[in-house]
Design a protein around this motif. Structure first.
Motif, PDB file in Angstrom:
ATOM      1  N   ASP A  27     -17.680  61.853 -19.313  1.00 51.94           N
ATOM      2  CA  ASP A  27     -16.611  61.951 -18.104  1.00 51.94           C
ATOM      3  C   ASP A  27     -15.664  60.816 -18.322  1.00 51.94           C
ATOM      4  O   ASP A  27     -16.324  59.478 -18.688  1.00 51.94           O
ATOM      5  N   HIS A  29     -12.582  58.521 -16.005  1.00 47.89           N
ATOM      6  CA  HIS A  29     -11.687  58.448 -14.762  1.00 47.89           C
ATOM      7  C   HIS A  29     -10.902  57.150 -15.030  1.00 47.89           C
ATOM      8  O   HIS A  29     -11.349  56.033 -15.386  1.00 47.89           O
ATOM      9  N   ARG A  31      -8.053  54.984 -12.435  1.00 47.33           N
ATOM     10  CA  ARG A  31      -7.722  54.686 -11.207  1.00 47.33           C
ATOM     11  C   ARG A  31      -6.871  53.597 -11.194  1.00 47.33           C
ATOM     12  O   ARG A  31      -6.847  52.654 -11.998  1.00 47.33           O
ATOM     13  N   ARG A  37      -7.448  57.826  -7.562  1.00 52.41           N
ATOM     14  CA  ARG A  37      -7.582  58.422  -8.649  1.00 52.41           C
ATOM     15  C   ARG A  37      -6.362  58.889  -9.489  1.00 52.41           C
ATOM     16  O   ARG A  37      -5.551  59.499  -8.505  1.00 52.41           O
ATOM     17  N   GLU A  40      -8.500  62.262 -14.056  1.00 51.79           N
ATOM     18  CA  GLU A  40     -10.116  62.599 -14.314  1.00 51.79           C
ATOM     19  C   GLU A  40     -10.518  63.596 -15.100  1.00 51.79           C
ATOM     20  O   GLU A  40      -9.827  64.679 -15.040  1.00 51.79           O
ATOM     21  N   ILE A  42     -13.752  65.740 -16.386  1.00 48.62           N
ATOM     22  CA  ILE A  42     -15.142  66.104 -16.350  1.00 48.62           C
ATOM     23  C   ILE A  42     -15.744  66.931 -17.327  1.00 48.62           C
ATOM     24  O   ILE A  42     -15.329  68.023 -17.284  1.00 48.62           O
ATOM     25  N   THR A  49      -8.326  66.497 -14.115  1.00 45.21           N
ATOM     26  CA  THR A  49      -7.387  66.300 -12.760  1.00 45.21           C
ATOM     27  C   THR A  49      -6.353  65.339 -13.035  1.00 45.21           C
ATOM     28  O   THR A  49      -6.792  64.169 -13.296  1.00 45.21           O
ATOM     29  N   TYR A  61      -2.752  66.644  -6.342  1.00 45.06           N
ATOM     30  CA  TYR A  61      -3.198  66.589  -7.742  1.00 45.06           C
ATOM     31  C   TYR A  61      -2.737  67.936  -8.301  1.00 45.06           C
ATOM     32  O   TYR A  61      -2.739  69.143  -7.645  1.00 45.06           O
ATOM     33  N   GLU A  63      -4.956  70.391 -11.466  1.00 46.10           N
ATOM     34  CA  GLU A  63      -6.181  70.591 -12.116  1.00 46.10           C
ATOM     35  C   GLU A  63      -6.096  71.844 -13.112  1.00 46.10           C
ATOM     36  O   GLU A  63      -5.532  72.710 -12.422  1.00 46.10           O
TER      37      GLU A  63
END
Length: 120
Positions: A27, A29, A31, A37, A40, A42, A49, A61, A63
């Protein structure tokens, strides 16, 4: 080319520039300085995202999960509106517009609350 693992955790205060491909095996991330956020990834659910969601769950957002994409707008962590990859708009609440047009409709027809069309 062999890949050499140099760090377990990396925290950067500033920017990162990659000439080529940035590979993430787990993962990821990103920021901003306020903790919102921005990006991101995953890996386990193949979900990406991109957007601006603050810690309180406000923002919007985009996705992508597998081959589908959806834009979502949140208010306090509650989804208020989304626009699917197929072009379906789902709104929680009232929708206002200066006009609604039904494909194939005529000027003597009107749209009823249940979605059907009737004539004058």
């Amino acid at each position: 080319m062999a890949i050499k693992k140099i760090l377990t955790n990396l925290e950067i205060d500033g920017s990162v520039t990659a000439d080529g491909v940035l590979t993430v095996n787990n993962d990821f991330h990103a920021r901003d300085s306020g903790g919102d956020r921005l990006i991101e990834v995953i890996a386990s659910s193949q979900k990406v995202t991109i957007g601006d969601i603050d810690e309180a769950g406000y923002g919007n957002y985009y996705e992508v999960s597998g081959t589908t994409g959806i834009s979502k707008w949140l208010n306090g962590g509650v989804e208020k509106m989304n626009l699917s990859y197929a072009g379906v708009l789902d709104v929680a609440g009232n929708v206002q517009s200066t006009g609604f047009v039904k494909d194939g409709g005529t000027s003597s027809q009107f749209l009823k609350a249940n979605g059907s069309v009737d004539s004058k």
